[in-house]
Design a protein around this motif. Structure first.
Motif, PDB file in Angstrom:
ATOM      1  N   ILE A   2      22.954 -12.857  21.232  1.00 29.98           N
ATOM      2  CA  ILE A   2      23.345 -12.017  20.089  1.00 29.98           C
ATOM      3  C   ILE A   2      22.495 -12.449  18.893  1.00 29.98           C
ATOM      4  O   ILE A   2      22.648 -13.567  18.386  1.00 29.98           O
ATOM      5  CB  ILE A   2      24.845 -12.182  19.755  1.00 29.98           C
ATOM      6  N   PRO A   3      21.576 -11.587  18.430  1.00 30.28           N
ATOM      7  CA  PRO A   3      20.695 -12.004  17.334  1.00 30.28           C
ATOM      8  C   PRO A   3      21.480 -12.505  16.119  1.00 30.28           C
ATOM      9  O   PRO A   3      22.615 -12.073  15.883  1.00 30.28           O
ATOM     10  CB  PRO A   3      19.935 -10.717  16.992  1.00 30.28           C
ATOM     11  N   GLU A   4      20.838 -13.388  15.353  1.00 29.14           N
ATOM     12  CA  GLU A   4      21.520 -14.005  14.208  1.00 29.14           C
ATOM     13  C   GLU A   4      22.108 -12.963  13.256  1.00 29.14           C
ATOM     14  O   GLU A   4      23.277 -13.049  12.869  1.00 29.14           O
ATOM     15  CB  GLU A   4      20.528 -14.899  13.448  1.00 29.14           C
ATOM     16  N   TYR A   5      21.304 -11.959  12.895  1.00 29.51           N
ATOM     17  CA  TYR A   5      21.799 -10.970  11.925  1.00 29.51           C
ATOM     18  C   TYR A   5      23.030 -10.250  12.464  1.00 29.51           C
ATOM     19  O   TYR A   5      23.990  -9.980  11.727  1.00 29.51           O
ATOM     20  CB  TYR A   5      20.696  -9.945  11.566  1.00 29.51           C
ATOM     21  N   THR A   6      23.001  -9.966  13.777  1.00 22.94           N
ATOM     22  CA  THR A   6      24.151  -9.287  14.410  1.00 22.94           C
ATOM     23  C   THR A   6      25.381 -10.180  14.340  1.00 22.94           C
ATOM     24  O   THR A   6      26.470  -9.727  13.990  1.00 22.94           O
ATOM     25  CB  THR A   6      23.807  -8.945  15.880  1.00 22.94           C
ATOM     26  N   MET A   7      25.199 -11.472  14.665  1.00 20.54           N
ATOM     27  CA  MET A   7      26.357 -12.391  14.640  1.00 20.54           C
ATOM     28  C   MET A   7      26.953 -12.472  13.245  1.00 20.54           C
ATOM     29  O   MET A   7      28.167 -12.453  13.071  1.00 20.54           O
ATOM     30  CB  MET A   7      25.946 -13.800  15.090  1.00 20.54           C
ATOM     31  N   VAL A   8      26.074 -12.561  12.235  1.00 15.24           N
ATOM     32  CA  VAL A   8      26.564 -12.715  10.857  1.00 15.24           C
ATOM     33  C   VAL A   8      27.233 -11.442  10.363  1.00 15.24           C
ATOM     34  O   VAL A   8      28.326 -11.479   9.807  1.00 15.24           O
ATOM     35  CB  VAL A   8      25.399 -13.108   9.904  1.00 15.24           C
TER      36      VAL A   8
ATOM     37  N   ARG B 249      24.408 -21.396  17.905  1.00 15.51           N
ATOM     38  CA  ARG B 249      23.908 -20.506  18.957  1.00 15.51           C
ATOM     39  C   ARG B 249      22.481 -20.060  18.641  1.00 15.51           C
ATOM     40  O   ARG B 249      21.640 -19.929  19.523  1.00 15.51           O
ATOM     41  CB  ARG B 249      24.803 -19.277  19.109  1.00 15.51           C
ATOM     42  N   ASN B 250      22.199 -19.855  17.346  1.00 16.06           N
ATOM     43  CA  ASN B 250      20.882 -19.329  17.023  1.00 16.06           C
ATOM     44  C   ASN B 250      19.763 -20.341  17.243  1.00 16.06           C
ATOM     45  O   ASN B 250      18.645 -19.956  17.542  1.00 16.06           O
ATOM     46  CB  ASN B 250      20.845 -18.771  15.604  1.00 16.06           C
TER      47      ASN B 250
ATOM     48  N   TYR C 268      12.028 -10.603  16.420  1.00 13.51           N
ATOM     49  CA  TYR C 268      13.208  -9.811  16.036  1.00 13.51           C
ATOM     50  C   TYR C 268      13.450  -8.701  17.064  1.00 13.51           C
ATOM     51  O   TYR C 268      14.570  -8.506  17.548  1.00 13.51           O
ATOM     52  CB  TYR C 268      12.943  -9.235  14.637  1.00 13.51           C
ATOM     53  N   LYS C 269      12.358  -8.015  17.446  1.00 13.65           N
ATOM     54  CA  LYS C 269      12.489  -6.921  18.415  1.00 13.65           C
ATOM     55  C   LYS C 269      12.923  -7.452  19.773  1.00 13.65           C
ATOM     56  O   LYS C 269      13.770  -6.869  20.438  1.00 13.65           O
ATOM     57  CB  LYS C 269      11.153  -6.179  18.557  1.00 13.65           C
ATOM     58  N   LEU C 270      12.326  -8.589  20.172  1.00 11.06           N
ATOM     59  CA  LEU C 270      12.687  -9.183  21.468  1.00 11.06           C
ATOM     60  C   LEU C 270      14.169  -9.592  21.459  1.00 11.06           C
ATOM     61  O   LEU C 270      14.882  -9.395  22.443  1.00 11.06           O
ATOM     62  CB  LEU C 270      11.787 -10.397  21.742  1.00 11.06           C
ATOM     63  N   GLY C 271      14.640 -10.121  20.342  1.00  7.98           N
ATOM     64  CA  GLY C 271      16.054 -10.503  20.215  1.00  7.98           C
ATOM     65  C   GLY C 271      16.967  -9.310  20.465  1.00  7.98           C
ATOM     66  O   GLY C 271      17.969  -9.413  21.182  1.00  7.98           O
TER      67      GLY C 271
ATOM     68  N   ASP D 180       0.829  -1.219   0.000  1.00  5.84           N
ATOM     69  CA  ASP D 180       0.000   0.000   0.000  1.00  5.84           C
ATOM     70  C   ASP D 180       0.862   1.268   0.000  1.00  5.84           C
ATOM     71  O   ASP D 180       0.389   2.341   0.326  1.00  5.84           O
ATOM     72  CB  ASP D 180      -0.940  -0.004   1.211  1.00  5.84           C
ATOM     73  N   SER D 181       2.155   1.103  -0.314  1.00  5.84           N
ATOM     74  CA  SER D 181       3.128   2.213  -0.421  1.00  5.84           C
ATOM     75  C   SER D 181       3.546   2.807   0.923  1.00  5.84           C
ATOM     76  O   SER D 181       4.293   3.776   0.957  1.00  5.84           O
ATOM     77  CB  SER D 181       2.620   3.340  -1.341  1.00  5.84           C
ATOM     78  N   THR D 182       3.075   2.231   2.056  1.00 11.05           N
ATOM     79  CA  THR D 182       3.587   2.700   3.353  1.00 11.05           C
ATOM     80  C   THR D 182       4.987   2.111   3.551  1.00 11.05           C
ATOM     81  O   THR D 182       5.344   1.100   2.928  1.00 11.05           O
ATOM     82  CB  THR D 182       2.675   2.260   4.526  1.00 11.05           C
ATOM     83  N   GLN D 183       5.761   2.755   4.422  1.00  9.91           N
ATOM     84  CA  GLN D 183       7.132   2.292   4.683  1.00  9.91           C
ATOM     85  C   GLN D 183       7.333   2.059   6.182  1.00  9.91           C
ATOM     86  O   GLN D 183       6.731   2.737   7.000  1.00  9.91           O
ATOM     87  CB  GLN D 183       8.133   3.354   4.228  1.00  9.91           C
ATOM     88  N   GLU D 184       8.218   1.111   6.472  1.00  6.36           N
ATOM     89  CA  GLU D 184       8.482   0.809   7.880  1.00  6.36           C
ATOM     90  C   GLU D 184       9.963   0.474   8.012  1.00  6.36           C
ATOM     91  O   GLU D 184      10.485  -0.323   7.227  1.00  6.36           O
ATOM     92  CB  GLU D 184       7.632  -0.413   8.247  1.00  6.36           C
ATOM     93  N   PHE D 185      10.638   1.078   8.995  1.00  8.46           N
ATOM     94  CA  PHE D 185      12.080   0.870   9.150  1.00  8.46           C
ATOM     95  C   PHE D 185      12.346  -0.214  10.204  1.00  8.46           C
ATOM     96  O   PHE D 185      11.833  -0.148  11.308  1.00  8.46           O
ATOM     97  CB  PHE D 185      12.745   2.189   9.563  1.00  8.46           C
ATOM     98  N   GLN D 186      13.134  -1.215   9.837  1.00  7.60           N
ATOM     99  CA  GLN D 186      13.523  -2.259  10.808  1.00  7.60           C
ATOM    100  C   GLN D 186      15.038  -2.173  10.991  1.00  7.60           C
ATOM    101  O   GLN D 186      15.791  -2.523  10.077  1.00  7.60           O
ATOM    102  CB  GLN D 186      13.151  -3.651  10.277  1.00  7.60           C
ATOM    103  N   PRO D 187      15.510  -1.674  12.179  1.00  8.08           N
ATOM    104  CA  PRO D 187      16.957  -1.506  12.352  1.00  8.08           C
ATOM    105  C   PRO D 187      17.697  -2.844  12.337  1.00  8.08           C
ATOM    106  O   PRO D 187      17.148  -3.857  12.763  1.00  8.08           O
ATOM    107  CB  PRO D 187      17.077  -0.839  13.730  1.00  8.08           C
ATOM    108  N   TYR D 188      18.953  -2.827  11.843  1.00  5.06           N
ATOM    109  CA  TYR D 188      19.749  -4.064  11.830  1.00  5.06           C
ATOM    110  C   TYR D 188      20.250  -4.443  13.214  1.00  5.06           C
ATOM    111  O   TYR D 188      20.555  -5.594  13.470  1.00  5.06           O
ATOM    112  CB  TYR D 188      20.957  -3.895  10.912  1.00  5.06           C
ATOM    113  N   GLY D 189      20.410  -3.451  14.073  1.00  6.98           N
ATOM    114  CA  GLY D 189      20.958  -3.761  15.396  1.00  6.98           C
ATOM    115  C   GLY D 189      20.598  -2.658  16.354  1.00  6.98           C
ATOM    116  O   GLY D 189      19.784  -1.785  16.040  1.00  6.98           O
TER     117      GLY D 189
END
Ligand SMILES: Cc1cc2nc3c(=O)[nH]c(=O)nc-3n(C[C@H](O)[C@H](O)[C@H](O)COP(=O)(O)OP(=O)(O)OC[C@H]3O[C@@H](n4cnc5c(N)ncnc54)[C@H](O)[C@@H]3O)c2cc1C
Length: 443
Positions: free
Chosen positions: A384-390, A403-404, A369-372, A87-96
């Motif tokens: 340490i969340p998976e994305y952070t470890m990688v 670990r994940n 993801y947020k809880l991680g 629907d053209s809305t945007q949402e930001f999900q931080p990497y860390g």
């Protein structure tokens, strides 16, 4: 040990390895590259125009003294994913959750040129361009180049990418995994002198069975990549005419038509690339040959780790060379240490396609993801969340998976409570289940 080596391929990993071998080990290196010197041509015919560089790649570049303030100027930090909904809305999900938790968009050709020039600065490195290797005879010590036979003295490194000629001889078995999806690059041009969308994010248009991503470039444009099925209904094959193209984008990626008015030209003129992952079952041959980078472990690009892992190969090999007395033992140790990590990042990369095109839209995934990230804030040495470890640590990829798996169970357990338990309870759950990590950096 013979102080001479040959490297086939001068893409990303070849010249970095040449720098390390010549500068750190005083080895004379002869390189062979099938293409002409990209520093002397205006067009670049490599794969993806830009790449995401993260901690592992940076760490390797630092070890080879390539990473300096000039290099840093080429990088555009991306702090998270910008999700573009239907629907053209945007949402930001931080990497860390830390200031240094960002990945960097960088031009493939610029990195390549810097590495080539730095390699050539060493008097010990020579590069033969327009020299294609067609075969290697591991018994007679011959390389076959442009129909010439070139004897080799010292080991040959196959840094010749995912269709490696050297791998064909060294590997016992090559298993090509084709995910039946392809990719096509499109460009969002600058508007006046500015970016059209936020340059400090990796943009994703997730549409469950397909997606578009966009990474910023220094000229204020974005390189977009459309990933979708190659054949069948709603596939690259099914979109043929200008009318098909506009109707496809109107239905699925409406806002991209405003950002890329001549989207039909890019779609029709740019090739559809293949997404190949290769499981190479043996990377070394006695003291004579060793594969690195994509030649050893080409992976799908969805974790942005192919180049990072290839750079990591180079310094790990160089470190092992310091500890070993022969090429044979160096290669044996390298393969043993590295193969399990290559398998792990290959698995993670496949999994991340689903995350990027589908899961980022799912509320359960977002909550987890947020809880991680919250648990990482509370217990940084444990969770340490998976994305952070990688992306932000140098924890071996196979340990990341190990670990994940435990962390996933921890998250499921916590989310099964009606509300977020008190910190003491969380601490108990986390510390009882996962070991403390003495992470030297960035955890
Ligand atoms: C669409 C896409 C997006 C990507 N995005 C990212 C990203 O964001 N981050 C990331 O880390 N990785 C990414 N990658 C992966 C990355 O491109 C590779 O992992 C990386 O290029 C591997 O480097 P390499 O030096 O091993 O191989 P290559 O870069 O492929 O270099 C191989 C070199 O060998 C030469 N060569 C090949 N055959 C011969 C021969 N027979 N004789 C002589 N020379 C030869 C080639 O011309 C080339 O110069 C992406 C890949 C794709 C396809």
């Amino acid at each position: 040990m013979i102080k001479e080596a040959s490297i086939v391929g001068s893409g990303l990993s070849g010249p970095l390895l040449a720098i390390l071998l010549s500068e750190k080990h005083k080895i004379k290196v002869t390189m062979y590259e099938r293409n002409s010197d990209i520093r002397k041509t205006s067009s670049f015919s490599g794969r993806s125009i830009n790449l995401a560089l993260s901690e592992r790649g940076i760490n390797a570049l630092k070890k080879a003294d390539v990473y300096n303030t000039d290099f840093e100027k080429l990088l555009i930090p991306m702090y998270g994913r910008m999700i573009h909904n239907s629907d053209s809305t945007q949402e930001f999900q931080p990497y860390g959750n830390k200031k240094h938790h960002y990945i960097n968009s960088v031009s493939r050709s610029k990195i390549n040129k810097i590495l080539l020039s730095q390699a050539e600065r060493s008097k010990l490195v020579s590069i033969n361009f327009s020299t294609k290797c067609t075969n290697i005879d591991l018994e007679k010590n011959n390389l076959y180049m442009n129909e010439k036979i070139i004897p080799f003295n010292g080991p040959v490194f196959g840094a010749d990418g995912y269709r490696s000629a050297i791998a064909k001889k060294v590997a016992k078995k090559l298993i090509y995994k084709d995910i039946k999806h392809g990719y096509k690059e499109l460009t969002i041009k600058p508007k006046g002198d500015d970016f059209q969308i936020d340059p400090n994010a990796l943009h994703i248009w997730p549409r469950k069975d397909m997606m578009v991503i966009a990474l910023p470039n220094n000229d204020k444009s974005f390189t977009c990549t459309l990933f979708m099925k190659k054949t069948g209904i709603l596939s690259f094959d099914s979109i043929k005419t200008k009318k098909d193209i506009f109707s496809f984008f109107e239905q699925n990626f409406t806002d991209l038509i405003d950002l890329i008015p001549n989207i039909d030209k890019y779609f029709l003129n740019n090739p559809t690339g293949n997404l190949i992952s290769v499981d190479v079952n043996n990377w070394v041959y006695n003291d004579k040959a060793c594969l690195i980078g994509d030649a050893a472990h080409a992976i799908v690009p969805f974790y942005g780790q192919g180049m990072n892992a290839s750079f990591e190969d180079c310094y790990i090999l160089s470190d092992i060379l310091n500890e070993q007395i022969s090429w044979k033992s160096t290669f044996k140790t390298f393969y043993k240490r590295r193969k399990k990590d290559a398998d792990a990042i290959s698995e993670l990369a496949f999994k991340n396609y689903d995350t990027m095109k589908k899961k980022v839209l799912d509320q359960n995934y977002i909550d987890k993801y947020k809880l991680g990230l919250e648990l990482n804030d509370m217990f940084p040495d444990y969770f340490i969340p998976e994305y952070t470890m990688v992306s932000f640590t140098n924890i071996p990829y196979n340990k990341v998976i190990e670990r994940n798996k435990i962390q996933d169970k921890i998250l499921n357990k916590i989310l099964s409570y009606d509300s977020l338990p008190k910190k003491e309870v969380l601490e108990d759950i986390v510390k009882k289940n996962i070991t403390k990590l003495n992470c030297e950096k960035n955890c």
